[in-house]
Design an enzyme around this catalytic site. Structure first.
Site, PDB file in Angstrom:
ATOM      1  N   LYS A 171     -65.288 -26.180  -9.467  1.00 51.86           N
ATOM      2  CA  LYS A 171     -64.501 -25.448  -8.452  1.00 51.86           C
ATOM      3  C   LYS A 171     -62.998 -25.500  -8.769  1.00 51.86           C
ATOM      4  O   LYS A 171     -62.272 -24.519  -8.566  1.00 51.86           O
ATOM      5  CB  LYS A 171     -64.814 -26.059  -7.087  1.00 51.86           C
TER       6      LYS A 171
ATOM      7  N   LYS B 204     -52.939 -27.333  -3.071  1.00 50.68           N
ATOM      8  CA  LYS B 204     -53.706 -28.596  -3.088  1.00 50.68           C
ATOM      9  C   LYS B 204     -54.668 -28.618  -4.280  1.00 50.68           C
ATOM     10  O   LYS B 204     -54.704 -29.588  -5.045  1.00 50.68           O
ATOM     11  CB  LYS B 204     -54.487 -28.708  -1.760  1.00 50.68           C
TER      12      LYS B 204
HETATM   13  P1  NAD Z   1     -58.964 -24.452   7.684  1.00 46.76           P
HETATM   14  O1  NAD Z   1     -57.716 -25.236   7.702  1.00 46.76           O
HETATM   15  O2  NAD Z   1     -58.985 -23.057   8.188  1.00 46.76           O
HETATM   16  O3  NAD Z   1     -60.136 -25.247   8.444  1.00 46.76           O
HETATM   17  C1  NAD Z   1     -60.285 -26.637   8.441  1.00 46.76           C
HETATM   18  C2  NAD Z   1     -60.740 -27.073   9.821  1.00 46.76           C
HETATM   19  O4  NAD Z   1     -60.964 -28.497   9.801  1.00 46.76           O
HETATM   20  C3  NAD Z   1     -59.679 -26.815  10.900  1.00 46.76           C
HETATM   21  O5  NAD Z   1     -60.262 -26.108  11.986  1.00 46.76           O
HETATM   22  C4  NAD Z   1     -59.223 -28.216  11.321  1.00 46.76           C
HETATM   23  O6  NAD Z   1     -58.855 -28.327  12.685  1.00 46.76           O
HETATM   24  C5  NAD Z   1     -60.480 -29.030  11.021  1.00 46.76           C
HETATM   25  N1  NAD Z   1     -60.208 -30.471  10.843  1.00 46.76           N
HETATM   26  C6  NAD Z   1     -59.171 -31.056  10.187  1.00 46.76           C
HETATM   27  N2  NAD Z   1     -59.298 -32.410  10.239  1.00 46.76           N
HETATM   28  C7  NAD Z   1     -60.426 -32.666  10.958  1.00 46.76           C
HETATM   29  C8  NAD Z   1     -61.075 -33.852  11.353  1.00 46.76           C
HETATM   30  N3  NAD Z   1     -60.575 -35.062  11.039  1.00 46.76           N
HETATM   31  N4  NAD Z   1     -62.202 -33.757  12.090  1.00 46.76           N
HETATM   32  C9  NAD Z   1     -62.717 -32.527  12.440  1.00 46.76           C
HETATM   33  N5  NAD Z   1     -62.131 -31.364  12.084  1.00 46.76           N
HETATM   34  C10 NAD Z   1     -61.002 -31.425  11.346  1.00 46.76           C
HETATM   35  O7  NAD Z   1     -59.450 -24.489   6.159  1.00 46.76           O
HETATM   36  P2  NAD Z   1     -60.505 -23.502   5.449  1.00 46.76           P
HETATM   37  O8  NAD Z   1     -59.762 -22.374   4.831  1.00 46.76           O
HETATM   38  O9  NAD Z   1     -61.634 -23.257   6.379  1.00 46.76           O
HETATM   39  O10 NAD Z   1     -60.969 -24.439   4.235  1.00 46.76           O
HETATM   40  C11 NAD Z   1     -61.841 -25.543   4.423  1.00 46.76           C
HETATM   41  C12 NAD Z   1     -62.190 -26.115   3.057  1.00 46.76           C
HETATM   42  O11 NAD Z   1     -62.863 -25.116   2.275  1.00 46.76           O
HETATM   43  C13 NAD Z   1     -60.967 -26.544   2.244  1.00 46.76           C
HETATM   44  O12 NAD Z   1     -61.260 -27.723   1.538  1.00 46.76           O
HETATM   45  C14 NAD Z   1     -60.714 -25.371   1.316  1.00 46.76           C
HETATM   46  O13 NAD Z   1     -60.059 -25.761   0.114  1.00 46.76           O
HETATM   47  C15 NAD Z   1     -62.139 -24.897   1.051  1.00 46.76           C
HETATM   48  N6  NAD Z   1     -62.254 -23.457   0.746  1.00 46.76           N
HETATM   49  C16 NAD Z   1     -61.572 -22.514   1.457  1.00 46.76           C
HETATM   50  C17 NAD Z   1     -61.717 -21.166   1.136  1.00 46.76           C
HETATM   51  C18 NAD Z   1     -60.981 -20.075   1.881  1.00 46.76           C
HETATM   52  O14 NAD Z   1     -60.982 -18.915   1.401  1.00 46.76           O
HETATM   53  N7  NAD Z   1     -60.392 -20.340   3.024  1.00 46.76           N
HETATM   54  C19 NAD Z   1     -62.584 -20.783   0.092  1.00 46.76           C
HETATM   55  C20 NAD Z   1     -63.296 -21.776  -0.579  1.00 46.76           C
HETATM   56  C21 NAD Z   1     -63.128 -23.113  -0.247  1.00 46.76           C
END
Ligand code: NAD
Length: 295
Positions: A172, A241
């Site tokens: 990834k 990140k």
């Molecule tokens: P985001 O910030 O939109 O969502 C993360 C969620 O986790 C938030 O709602 C936040 O409140 C919650 N959170 C944070 N700490 C927490 C805790 N201690 N307990 C419970 N909930 C908690 O991020 P995202 O874009 O949804 O990405 C999530 C993961 O997926 C990341 O690691 C990102 O790198 C990966 N990712 C994102 C994408 C994308 O296009 N957005 C694509 C592939 C992978």
């Protein structure tokens, strides 16, 4: 395998958990933000459950969290998933985190006798909504086989990279290093095109049938730049990140990646200038503003 827990109901987690609900699973959701939990409840999800209780109640828990720190808190704390787990629990982390965090969580899970997979995803929010995500899974084959029906209700391309827990994450990070390059390339190229009085829509049409085409060009231009809409999507700070993790990996391999280093600094600077919460495609906007300042 009917009761599923989902921790992290953000841009990715919310549509993924909705798809689980639509597939007939009973889904319990946890997020530190009450608005995220409220949105999940509207789709028919169950909220109001603590992490320790989630771990006792569910057969499988999936997490989608924004940072290594959040993953460590959710998995490894006294009130965390592993400490309070029930026998037979399978936990799947779809977050992109440092490979060392995958290893730490795996060690803790092994001590408790539960199964853990590190399964980062690619395909963005669109992929999460449309169930077209790609999963890159690291961890024991037995746990992977068990996870397949569930992952198939969330994505289209499910790969078992290897039994090495961090192998999916490594894959990834290489994917996201390329995303970083493509996004920077699209941002600079389109700024040059605009300054040269080219019509961006016409340019897109022509380059779509030329070697300048890429999925990131299509994504960044069509969904964000053309509409001047930069709500994420994949936020610039999350991409920064991942580029940092990729550079750490290169350093461990004693590999010099000079272009990747410049790339990282570019996104870091954009984050410092306040673009971090916007979609990564906002780099285009940042470059055009920078040009305006120079002139
Ligand atoms: P985001 O910030 O939109 O969502 C993360 C969620 O986790 C938030 O709602 C936040 O409140 C919650 N959170 C944070 N700490 C927490 C805790 N201690 N307990 C419970 N909930 C908690 O991020 P995202 O874009 O949804 O990405 C999530 C993961 O997926 C990341 O690691 C990102 O790198 C990966 N990712 C994102 C994408 C994308 O296009 N957005 C694509 C592939 C992978």
């Amino acid at each position: 395998m009917n009761k599923i827990g989902f921790v992290g109901l953000g841009n990715m987690g919310l549509p993924m958990s909705e798809n689980l609900l639509n597939s007939g699973y009973t889904v319990y959701g946890v997020d530190v933000q009450s608005e995220a939990e409220a949105a999940f409840e509207q789709f028919g999800g169950i909220i109001g459950i603590s992490l320790p209780n989630l771990s006792k109640l569910c057969e499988v828990i999936i997490t989608s969290l924004p940072s290594s720190k959040a993953v460590e808190t959710v998995y490894l704390g006294e009130e965390g998933l592993i400490e309070n787990s029930r026998p037979g629990l399978l936990i799947i982390d779809t977050s992109t985190v440092a490979p060392e965090v995958n290893q730490k969580v795996e060690s803790a899970a092994k001590r408790k006798g539960i199964e853990f997979l590190a399964a980062p995803v690619s395909g963005g929010v669109v992929g999460a909504v449309n169930r077209t995500l790609t999963f890159m899974v690291g961890g024991p084959k037995k746990a992977y086989d068990r996870s397949i029906p569930l992952l198939q209700s969330l994505g289209e391309n499910i790969f078992h990279v290897s039994e090495k827990i961090e192998s999916g994450t490594t894959t990834k990070l290489i994917n996201n290093l390329l995303i970083g390059f493509y996004t920077a390339g699209v941002s600079e190229a389109l700024n040059l095109a605009e300054k040269s009085d080219l019509n961006l829509e016409k340019l897109f049409e022509m380059l779509s049938v030329s070697y300048g085409q890429s999925r990131i060009y299509e994504r960044n231009y069509k969904s964000f730049i053309a509409n001047e809409h930069y709500e994420p999507g994949f936020s610039l700070k999350l991409l920064r990140k991942d580029l940092g993790f990729a550079l750490d990996l290169a350093e461990k391999q004693q590999l010099k990646l000079p272009m990747s280093k410049i790339l990282f600094e570019m996104y870091e600077e954009a984050e410092q200038k306040g673009f971090g919460e916007k979609d990564m495609s906002v780099l285009y906007k940042k470059i055009s503003q920078q040009q305006a300042t120079i002139l």
